[in-house]
Design a protein around this motif. Structure first.
Motif, PDB file in Angstrom:
ATOM      1  N   PHE A  30       2.537   8.597  -6.496  1.00 57.15           N
ATOM      2  CA  PHE A  30       3.701   8.544  -6.293  1.00 57.15           C
ATOM      3  C   PHE A  30       4.382   9.799  -5.852  1.00 57.15           C
ATOM      4  N   LEU A  42       4.559   6.933   1.826  1.00 52.25           N
ATOM      5  CA  LEU A  42       4.374   5.715   0.616  1.00 52.25           C
ATOM      6  C   LEU A  42       4.955   4.595   1.016  1.00 52.25           C
ATOM      7  N   THR A  45       8.033   3.277  -4.060  1.00 53.01           N
ATOM      8  CA  THR A  45       8.157   4.273  -5.166  1.00 53.01           C
ATOM      9  C   THR A  45       7.527   3.522  -6.456  1.00 53.01           C
ATOM     10  N   ALA A  46       7.405   4.469  -7.397  1.00 52.20           N
ATOM     11  CA  ALA A  46       7.128   3.792  -8.801  1.00 52.20           C
ATOM     12  C   ALA A  46       7.724   2.903  -9.449  1.00 52.20           C
TER      13      ALA A  46
END
Length: 251
Positions: A30, A42, A45-46
């Motif tokens: 990430f 991406l 997000t985490a």
């Protein structure tokens, strides 16, 4: 009806696999550094992943094992984390509490899910995985080279619904261009052996930065080379080139 099976690529080899209500995250990545770029946006997000039932990690390289990003995002460290011993050691150091160390042909089960490590080869110790639940079977290739032992997967596990394979043929320039990841032709050959219902390539947009690409790594960033190779040697197998964030449903 068959249990629904979908896969959503977050980026690189980070995939969200959903088998019914079971959610599996593979090879988390990430963040980025001066020499590690995803090369594509991406999808998530985490901290926006939602609940994850199992975390599957093929090896400890940062772009496949970004555990710091998960920890910093408040990821549930009680989530079962499955990987080879090298990954297990790192995961315990980061505070993960349910760590399952498995090596080639060993299995573990999590809430109706069976994860079996299968052989792999890379610059460091790596395993690949067969992931099974509710009559569905997924092969996850991490960023391994093609090794002959993988040809035994159909005999051991039966039909593969989804194969996720690396394809960029990454070579290391300071090591006389030693190849450490299967290339498009290697991956197509393995696809022809696995004969999945659907094949999805990954691990091709990554790059090492402008200087790193010239001095450290060399790779093929065009996934069409894999699609063309599969069409040539196994034309009946469906290949899907997938942008991050696009959920693909496997028949």
């Amino acid at each position: 009806m068959r249990t629904p099976l979908t896969v959503t690529r977050i980026a690189h080899a980070c995939q969200l696999i959903e088998i019914g209500n079971i959610r599996i995250l593979t090879d988390p990545w990430f963040t980025q550094t001066a020499s590690y770029y995803p090369g594509e946006p991406l999808h998530s997000t985490a901290d926006a992943l939602g609940p994850i039932d199992a975390l599957v990690v093929s090896h400890e390289h940062y772009d496949h094992c970004d555990l710091d990003a998960l920890v910093n995002a408040g990821f549930d460290l009680a989530t079962p984390l499955i990987g080879p011993g090298t990954v297990a050691t790192l995961a315990r150091e980061k505070g993960f509490r349910d760590v399952r160390a498995i090596e080639a042909w060993e299995s573990t089960t999590v809430a109706g899910l069976t994860v079996t490590a299968t052989p792999g080869a890379h610059g460091v110790h790596e395993v690949t995985f067969v992931i099974q639940a509710d009559g569905r079977t997924v092969f996850f290739g991490g960023d391994s080279l093609r090794v002959p032992e993988l040809d035994a997967i159909p005999q051991r596990f039966g039909h593969i619904d989804l194969a996720i394979l690396p394809i960029n043929g990454l070579c290391i320039r300071p090591m006389n261009l030693a190849q450490v990841v299967m290339n498009a032709e290697d991956a197509a050959g393995l696809t022809a052996v696995l004969r999945p219902t659907l094949a999805v390539p990954h691990h091709y947009a990554f790059h090492s930065g402008r200087l790193g690409d010239q001095m450290i790594t060399k790779a093929d960033q065009d996934p069409r080379h894999y699609a063309d190779a599969v069409a040539r040697i196994a034309p009946d197998i469906d290949v899907r080139l997938v942008l991050p964030g696009v959920a693909v449903t496997v028949p």
